[in-house]
Design an enzyme around this catalytic site. Structure first.
Site, PDB file in Angstrom:
ATOM      1  N   GLU A 139      -2.565 -43.782 -22.380  1.00 23.29           N
ATOM      2  CA  GLU A 139      -1.280 -43.492 -21.763  1.00 23.29           C
ATOM      3  C   GLU A 139      -0.337 -44.697 -21.905  1.00 23.29           C
ATOM      4  OE1 GLU A 139       1.053 -41.683 -21.171  1.00 23.29           O
ATOM      5  OE2 GLU A 139       0.431 -40.431 -19.477  1.00 23.29           O
ATOM      6  N   HIS A 156      -6.084 -34.816 -19.646  1.00 20.29           N
ATOM      7  CA  HIS A 156      -7.094 -34.952 -18.606  1.00 20.29           C
ATOM      8  C   HIS A 156      -6.798 -34.037 -17.422  1.00 20.29           C
ATOM      9  CE1 HIS A 156      -4.432 -37.122 -15.859  1.00 20.29           C
ATOM     10  NE2 HIS A 156      -3.980 -37.778 -16.922  1.00 20.29           N
TER      11      HIS A 156
END
Length: 339
Positions: free
Chosen positions: A194, A82
């Protein structure tokens, strides 16, 4: 080589024929510093959740050479971290900020959106937008913003009769809506999140909150509306993230698509890919097993050595089976020797 029980063996290679020539798809930004929970595989997966990791010893660089694999036993994956989030900026100033609920499900910064725009231009210029058949995205705000900005269909205009990938101003971004027209399907998958736990920036919102914001993203594989995987007091260990990453790659073989973009996170990508590369030249291993910068893209080829998830080839052709005088000369000689 990595062995994924119960029988799928996969190898990842950087998608390049030379260590001195950069792949036109790969894209780099200047780097920014940067509970043991069980995750069920998506329902469509036939893989086991108890995969184990077995690594061979590092090979001598002088023995590493070329390999041949059938095309239909491979997939091309385009891995993206990201873009810069508000938590990255805060954490760079003071690591304890990662513990703050001010950064719950962190959104992109204005610089992050500039990174997205630059990567989108790269994806368009190198033709990657025409090759990707599916975009898989971690269901957090910053990854979904990155995914739709990079691989989406551009600005949403009146008269377009398809749902937008993202409505206007998501995460106070001051961005126009992004259309799903002329772009691949987007699928949210929890396995590529994550590290789970402790850091509020890694806790997701409810799926019922995300759906109105990202109408064209498919959330059907996520079983729980609320985030039941994140816990406030236990941070997922690195080896569990790596195991989860191997489950994710195992699951990829249940997909029919051959060229897939995956928008995920630094920790997930690093710990997953660090399980690979031991049978490669050190230069190639460094292309696989290093941290991703914000909005960096790396293209890899993943090989199915175990013949578990591969579809039959769409390009192979069996030809005519020789008989009698049509036998190749070397085969005919062997046959004659047996008389």
């Amino acid at each position: 080589m990595i062995t994924l029980s119960p029988g799928l063996a996969s190898t990842i290679y950087t998608n390049t024929s030379s260590t001195t020539t950069s792949l036109p798809f790969n894209y780099h930004f200047a780097p920014i510093k940067f509970p043991t929970s069980k995750i069920s595989l998506p329902k469509s997966s036939s893989s086991s959740s108890s995969n184990t990791l077995i690594s061979e010893p590092d090979m001598d660089a002088t023995t590493v050479g070329q390999s041949l694999y059938p095309l239909h036993r491979s997939k091309t994956i385009h891995l993206v971290r990201h873009a810069q989030g508000v938590h990255n900026v805060a954490g760079d100033k003071d690591h304890s900020n990662y513990m703050s609920y001010d950064y719950f499900d962190a959104q992109l910064t204005p610089l992050g959106w500039n990174q997205v725009d630059n990567l989108n231009k790269h994806v368009q210029a190198c033709g990657l937008h025409k090759k990707v058949e599916l975009v898989i995205v971690s269901p957090l705000l910053r990854t979904m913003q990155t995914a739709v900005g990079v691989f989406g269909g551009g600005a949403y205009a009146d008269g377009i009769d398809v749902p937008p990938l993202m409505v206007a101003n998501v995460g106070n971004s001051d961005r126009s809506a992004i259309t799903s027209l002329n772009c691949p399907p987007f699928l949210a998958v929890e396995l590529c999140r994550e590290h789970l736990g402790v850091h509020p920036c890694d806790k997701r919102r409810s799926i019922s909150e995300y759906r109105p914001l990202f109408p064209a993203i498919d959330f059907s594989l996520i079983e729980n509306d609320e985030d039941v995987l994140w816990t406030p007091d236990v941070r997922e260990k690195n080896d569990h993230v790596a195991e989860r990453g191997l489950q994710f790659l195992n699951w990829l073989w249940t997909r029919k698509e051959k060229e897939i973009a995956i928008v995920s996170h630094s920790g997930f990508l690093y710990h997953t890919l660090s399980a690979f590369g031991n049978d490669c030249h050190p230069t190639v291993k460094s292309e696989i097993c290093t941290h991703f910068a914000n909005c960096e893209l790396r293209s890899m080829v993943i090989i199915d050595r175990g013949s578990i998830g591969s579809d039959s080839s769409t390009t192979n052709y069996p030809g005519k089976i020789p008989h009698g005088l049509d036998l190749p000369s070397d085969v005919a000689e062997k046959k004659d020797d047996t008389k």
